[in-house]
Design an enzyme around this catalytic site. Sequence first.
Site, short mmCIF file in Angstrom:
data_model
loop_
_atom_site.label_atom_id
_atom_site.label_comp_id
_atom_site.label_asym_id
_atom_site.label_seq_id
_atom_site.Cartn_x
_atom_site.Cartn_y
_atom_site.Cartn_z
N LYS A 1 0.85 -1.20 0.00
CA LYS A 1 0.00 0.00 0.00
C LYS A 1 0.88 1.25 0.00
O LYS A 1 0.60 2.21 -0.72
CB LYS A 1 -0.94 -0.02 1.22
CG LYS A 1 -2.02 -1.07 1.07
CD LYS A 1 -2.85 -1.30 2.33
CE LYS A 1 -3.80 -2.48 2.08
NZ LYS A 1 -4.57 -2.88 3.24
N GLN B 1 -5.20 -2.03 9.39
CA GLN B 1 -4.82 -3.24 8.65
C GLN B 1 -5.29 -4.48 9.42
O GLN B 1 -4.91 -4.68 10.56
CB GLN B 1 -3.29 -3.26 8.46
CG GLN B 1 -2.78 -4.44 7.66
CD GLN B 1 -3.27 -4.43 6.21
OE1 GLN B 1 -3.24 -3.40 5.55
NE2 GLN B 1 -3.74 -5.58 5.73
N ASP C 1 -11.51 2.00 3.71
CA ASP C 1 -11.80 0.57 3.54
C ASP C 1 -13.31 0.32 3.43
O ASP C 1 -13.74 -0.80 3.17
CB ASP C 1 -11.24 -0.23 4.72
CG ASP C 1 -9.91 -0.90 4.37
OD1 ASP C 1 -9.54 -0.89 3.19
OD2 ASP C 1 -9.24 -1.41 5.30
#
Length: 298
Positions: free
Chosen positions: A53, A97, A120
């Site tokens: 990322k 994460q 997300d």
Amino acid sequence: MSLKLDGKKLSLEIEEKLKKDIESNINLTKRPPGLAVIRIGEDPASGVYVKNKERACSRVGIKSFIYHLKDTVEQKEVEQLINKLNTADDIDGMLLQLPIPMKFDEQRLISKINPDKDVDGLNEQNIGKLVKNEPAMRSCTPAGIVNLLRSQNIKIEGKKIVVIGRSLLVGKPLSLMLLNLNGTVTMTHSKTINLNKICQEADILIAAAGKPNLIDSSFVKEGAVIVDVGIHRLTSSDKSKTRLCGDVLLEDVITKVFAYTPVPGGVGPMTVTMLLVNTIFSWQKKFVLSSTLENLLP
Ligand code: NAP
């Protein structure tokens, strides 16, 4: 010959567009888009995903801020960090994460993230908007899959679509997105009876069970489109080699299908690209810039 849905190629094309988008607006905003990534503990796969990322951000010109916390931190400290990032001026997107160590209340942490920065798309406000088919941040893997299908003009409306898996991360949001696009969606899971038979009906079959090589040709209708979300690292019996595979036994289905996603190089790269799209979209919104990214947010 069946059509490869090349996520790697498409993600590079989208990245080019994103890079130009940032370059053409940076004079106005005086700062690049900012993405904060919170990682807790030492899960090695998470380390690789965070690095990917970070690299993707730097390719397009997003500034990334990595917060790698020890698993000895308290829930409260993580919540305080989220609160700080929620109001930080240089942060447009934030993600936790996953997976995180069991001792944390994952859902509570996600619900603390400012929905406008929830790149997300997992905060309940954004999930709620997806249920209502209203514009909002969308989960990256499902949004990437929809864009991959659209890029090859694969029709969703009216098609029989079977999604294997009902997780909050993939199966559920994906099923909702496809339903919103007028697909006729069947969601299946580990307790589904006669999975094989249900899958044989699918015009589009999406495998997100997290089980290596679960789907062979007996599950697949002739001419179907098959999307493989699973990603697994298999080790040879003498442990000397490893290779990646998905939930689909590709060599068995490839001659039967109209189109397929490879592993690696299919859904994975699109997931990261959609994270970039969401971050830039949030940055554009903050500075009231016109956007051409809405069509990428199903
Ligand atoms: P998950 O949370 O473990 O969910 C798996 C889902 O599959 C569950 O709903 C489970 O049913 C269902 N399932 C398990 N075994 C099954 C079976 N034999 N038959 C039918 N359904 C079955 O996993 P996830 O987070 O959704 O991820 C799924 C896979 O996608 C994993 O391999 C993951 O690594 C991969 N992934 C890839 C990307 C990418 O970017 N490429 C992104 C995210 C995830 P129950 O609900 O009944 O338990």
